[in-house]
Scaffold this motif. Sequence first.
Motif, PDB file in Angstrom:
ATOM      1  N   MET A   1       0.828  -1.197   0.000  1.00  0.00           N
ATOM      2  CA  MET A   1       0.000   0.000   0.000  1.00  0.00           C
ATOM      3  C   MET A   1       0.868   1.256   0.000  1.00  0.00           C
ATOM      4  SD  MET A   1      -3.328  -0.474   2.462  1.00  0.00           S
ATOM      5  CE  MET A   1      -2.503  -1.030   3.942  1.00  0.00           C
ATOM      6  N   ARG A   2       0.351   2.301  -0.623  1.00  0.00           N
ATOM      7  CA  ARG A   2       0.948   3.625  -0.497  1.00  0.00           C
ATOM      8  C   ARG A   2       0.459   4.237   0.810  1.00  0.00           C
ATOM      9  NH1 ARG A   2       2.716   6.552  -4.808  1.00  0.00           N
ATOM     10  NH2 ARG A   2       1.715   8.453  -4.041  1.00  0.00           N
ATOM     11  N   ILE A   3       1.390   4.624   1.664  1.00  0.00           N
ATOM     12  CA  ILE A   3       0.970   5.164   2.953  1.00  0.00           C
ATOM     13  C   ILE A   3       1.602   6.524   3.213  1.00  0.00           C
ATOM     14  CG2 ILE A   3       0.643   2.842   3.913  1.00  0.00           C
ATOM     15  CD1 ILE A   3       3.150   3.297   5.608  1.00  0.00           C
ATOM     16  N   VAL A   4       0.869   7.355   3.922  1.00  0.00           N
ATOM     17  CA  VAL A   4       1.399   8.574   4.516  1.00  0.00           C
ATOM     18  C   VAL A   4       1.379   8.343   6.016  1.00  0.00           C
ATOM     19  CG1 VAL A   4       1.022  11.026   4.948  1.00  0.00           C
ATOM     20  CG2 VAL A   4       0.675  10.104   2.649  1.00  0.00           C
ATOM     21  N   PHE A   5       2.545   8.322   6.625  1.00  0.00           N
ATOM     22  CA  PHE A   5       2.657   8.025   8.052  1.00  0.00           C
ATOM     23  C   PHE A   5       2.547   9.313   8.851  1.00  0.00           C
ATOM     24  CE2 PHE A   5       4.826   7.498  12.056  1.00  0.00           C
ATOM     25  CZ  PHE A   5       4.441   6.226  12.478  1.00  0.00           C
ATOM     26  N   ALA A   6       1.671   9.302   9.866  1.00  0.00           N
ATOM     27  CA  ALA A   6       1.484  10.478  10.713  1.00  0.00           C
ATOM     28  C   ALA A   6       1.969  10.180  12.126  1.00  0.00           C
ATOM     29  CB  ALA A   6       0.017  10.892  10.740  1.00  0.00           C
ATOM     30  N   GLY A   7       2.886  10.983  12.622  1.00  0.00           N
ATOM     31  CA  GLY A   7       3.399  10.809  13.981  1.00  0.00           C
ATOM     32  C   GLY A   7       4.341  11.947  14.315  1.00  0.00           C
ATOM     33  N   THR A   8       4.671  12.068  15.589  1.00  0.00           N
ATOM     34  CA  THR A   8       5.556  13.171  15.992  1.00  0.00           C
ATOM     35  C   THR A   8       6.659  12.737  16.962  1.00  0.00           C
ATOM     36  OG1 THR A   8       3.843  14.825  15.569  1.00  0.00           O
ATOM     37  CG2 THR A   8       5.621  15.463  17.056  1.00  0.00           C
ATOM     38  N   PRO A   9       6.340  12.181  18.159  1.00  0.00           N
ATOM     39  CA  PRO A   9       7.398  11.965  19.159  1.00  0.00           C
ATOM     40  C   PRO A   9       8.148  10.648  18.970  1.00  0.00           C
ATOM     41  CG  PRO A   9       5.290  11.361  20.081  1.00  0.00           C
ATOM     42  CD  PRO A   9       5.017  11.825  18.677  1.00  0.00           C
ATOM     43  N   GLU A  10       9.115  10.434  19.844  1.00  0.00           N
ATOM     44  CA  GLU A  10       9.978   9.252  19.786  1.00  0.00           C
ATOM     45  C   GLU A  10       9.210   7.923  19.785  1.00  0.00           C
ATOM     46  OE1 GLU A  10      13.531   7.614  19.070  1.00  0.00           O
ATOM     47  OE2 GLU A  10      13.261   9.776  19.389  1.00  0.00           O
ATOM     48  N   PRO A  11       8.124   7.755  20.578  1.00  0.00           N
ATOM     49  CA  PRO A  11       7.419   6.471  20.555  1.00  0.00           C
ATOM     50  C   PRO A  11       6.823   6.089  19.193  1.00  0.00           C
ATOM     51  CG  PRO A  11       6.853   7.677  22.535  1.00  0.00           C
ATOM     52  CD  PRO A  11       7.624   8.632  21.657  1.00  0.00           C
ATOM     53  N   ALA A  12       6.738   7.056  18.268  1.00  0.00           N
ATOM     54  CA  ALA A  12       6.238   6.737  16.927  1.00  0.00           C
ATOM     55  C   ALA A  12       7.336   6.200  16.015  1.00  0.00           C
ATOM     56  CB  ALA A  12       5.613   7.985  16.300  1.00  0.00           C
ATOM     57  N   SER A  22       9.579  -2.186   5.219  1.00  0.00           N
ATOM     58  CA  SER A  22       8.592  -3.137   4.704  1.00  0.00           C
ATOM     59  C   SER A  22       8.705  -3.306   3.192  1.00  0.00           C
ATOM     60  CB  SER A  22       7.181  -2.661   5.061  1.00  0.00           C
ATOM     61  OG  SER A  22       6.201  -3.451   4.413  1.00  0.00           O
ATOM     62  N   SER A  23       8.516  -4.535   2.732  1.00  0.00           N
ATOM     63  CA  SER A  23       8.482  -4.805   1.294  1.00  0.00           C
ATOM     64  C   SER A  23       7.064  -4.677   0.738  1.00  0.00           C
ATOM     65  CB  SER A  23       9.013  -6.220   1.017  1.00  0.00           C
ATOM     66  OG  SER A  23       8.207  -7.196   1.689  1.00  0.00           O
ATOM     67  N   ARG A  24       6.071  -4.537   1.646  1.00  0.00           N
ATOM     68  CA  ARG A  24       4.674  -4.478   1.213  1.00  0.00           C
ATOM     69  C   ARG A  24       4.149  -3.055   1.118  1.00  0.00           C
ATOM     70  NH1 ARG A  24       0.597  -8.881   3.614  1.00  0.00           N
ATOM     71  NH2 ARG A  24      -0.680  -7.499   2.339  1.00  0.00           N
ATOM     72  N   HIS A  25       4.709  -2.152   1.914  1.00  0.00           N
ATOM     73  CA  HIS A  25       4.148  -0.817   2.008  1.00  0.00           C
ATOM     74  C   HIS A  25       5.185   0.238   1.629  1.00  0.00           C
ATOM     75  CE1 HIS A  25       0.874  -2.871   3.954  1.00  0.00           C
ATOM     76  NE2 HIS A  25       1.676  -3.288   4.925  1.00  0.00           N
ATOM     77  N   GLU A  26       4.740   1.250   0.909  1.00  0.00           N
ATOM     78  CA  GLU A  26       5.606   2.335   0.467  1.00  0.00           C
ATOM     79  C   GLU A  26       5.232   3.614   1.204  1.00  0.00           C
ATOM     80  OE1 GLU A  26       6.622   4.960  -3.560  1.00  0.00           O
ATOM     81  OE2 GLU A  26       4.997   3.480  -3.569  1.00  0.00           O
ATOM     82  N   VAL A  27       6.183   4.169   1.950  1.00  0.00           N
ATOM     83  CA  VAL A  27       5.957   5.435   2.644  1.00  0.00           C
ATOM     84  C   VAL A  27       6.203   6.559   1.645  1.00  0.00           C
ATOM     85  CG1 VAL A  27       6.593   6.899   4.586  1.00  0.00           C
ATOM     86  CG2 VAL A  27       6.716   4.407   4.825  1.00  0.00           C
ATOM     87  N   LEU A 181      -2.183  -3.257   9.086  1.00  0.00           N
ATOM     88  CA  LEU A 181      -2.254  -2.800   7.696  1.00  0.00           C
ATOM     89  C   LEU A 181      -2.171  -3.973   6.721  1.00  0.00           C
ATOM     90  CD1 LEU A 181      -1.921   0.046   8.953  1.00  0.00           C
ATOM     91  CD2 LEU A 181      -0.527   0.623   6.960  1.00  0.00           C
ATOM     92  N   ASP A 182      -1.354  -4.986   7.054  1.00  0.00           N
ATOM     93  CA  ASP A 182      -1.294  -6.182   6.209  1.00  0.00           C
ATOM     94  C   ASP A 182      -2.670  -6.840   6.120  1.00  0.00           C
ATOM     95  OD1 ASP A 182       1.407  -5.737   5.934  1.00  0.00           O
ATOM     96  OD2 ASP A 182       2.021  -7.363   7.291  1.00  0.00           O
ATOM     97  N   GLY A 183      -3.323  -6.988   7.288  1.00  0.00           N
ATOM     98  CA  GLY A 183      -4.632  -7.633   7.318  1.00  0.00           C
ATOM     99  C   GLY A 183      -5.703  -6.832   6.599  1.00  0.00           C
TER     100      GLY A 183
END
Length: 307
Positions: A1-12, A22-27, A181-183
């Motif tokens: 999948m084409r993904i846009v990842f949203a996050g900010t702090p270190e835990p992300a 990942s070989s399945r998802h493209e950021v 996301l895989d599922g």
Amino acid sequence: MRIVFAGTPEPAVPSLRRFLESSRHEVVAVLTRPDAVAGRGRKVTRSPIGRLADEHGIPVLTPRRPSEPEFITQLTALAPDCCPVVAYGALLPQPVLDIPRFGWINLHFSLLPAWRGAAPVQAAIDAGDEITGASTFQIEAGLDTGPVFGTVTEKISVIDTAGSLLARLADSGARLLEATLDGVEDDTLQAVPQSTDGVSYAQKVVAEAGHVRWDQPALAISRRIRAVTPAPGAWTEVDGSRLKLGPVELVEEVLPERAIEVRKSGVFVGTATTAVRLDQVQPQGKRMMAALDWARGARLRLGAVVE
């Protein structure tokens, strides 16, 4: 999948790393909060997620508000299939939620519907929960109310701080988010509505929440200190000066409430029940140090108390 990842702090960061590998998802891009002033030097600093994206040459989107028309245009042009979210830090309006065909899937660090809101890990420790975890769910208009795809559980140890617990959840949660996301892509995973029972909320933790109330039981004090460690940090005042506190040890002895007693075996403080022994402390303008070293150098007056 084409993904846009949203996050900010270190835990992300662990989650973004998994998608980058990942070989399945493209950021195709990253969404994060704008650069902000941070640290003692008060320098404008990129978020941890922004820095990681920069290292990999991934476009970084930093709108002041996700409702800005320019951002909506940018996101639409990117045509993401799905937007995974980990602690992004801003509410997403419905027009933005509607852009990816699989929607926005959030990793939240609690077992929903328990501890919806801004600080679930801190709330779980402060409340004395023995078990917590992480959940992936479909974001909708309500606050953490969307249907849940999956969960992982984590035991809270008696020495866990918010920092140590969140670090473990960030790692196990990253695996859960990738599997979710895989599922979803394989159409083998369906979200289940949250229960209406057991709903609780975790408010944002502010600096004042770290001010120790010595009129509380020792166990409650210990939990609160661990819940606000490392940020915003626990603190008290001694002779008008602020003293930052690390986690404390519960002892059986009873001392007068708020009284400080310095012995060869350590520095003890009275609470509403039994005393606690201080471990690491940080005086204003200095580094963290052993409480006994601080007490010797501070030359506490007879009858000194904590405030």
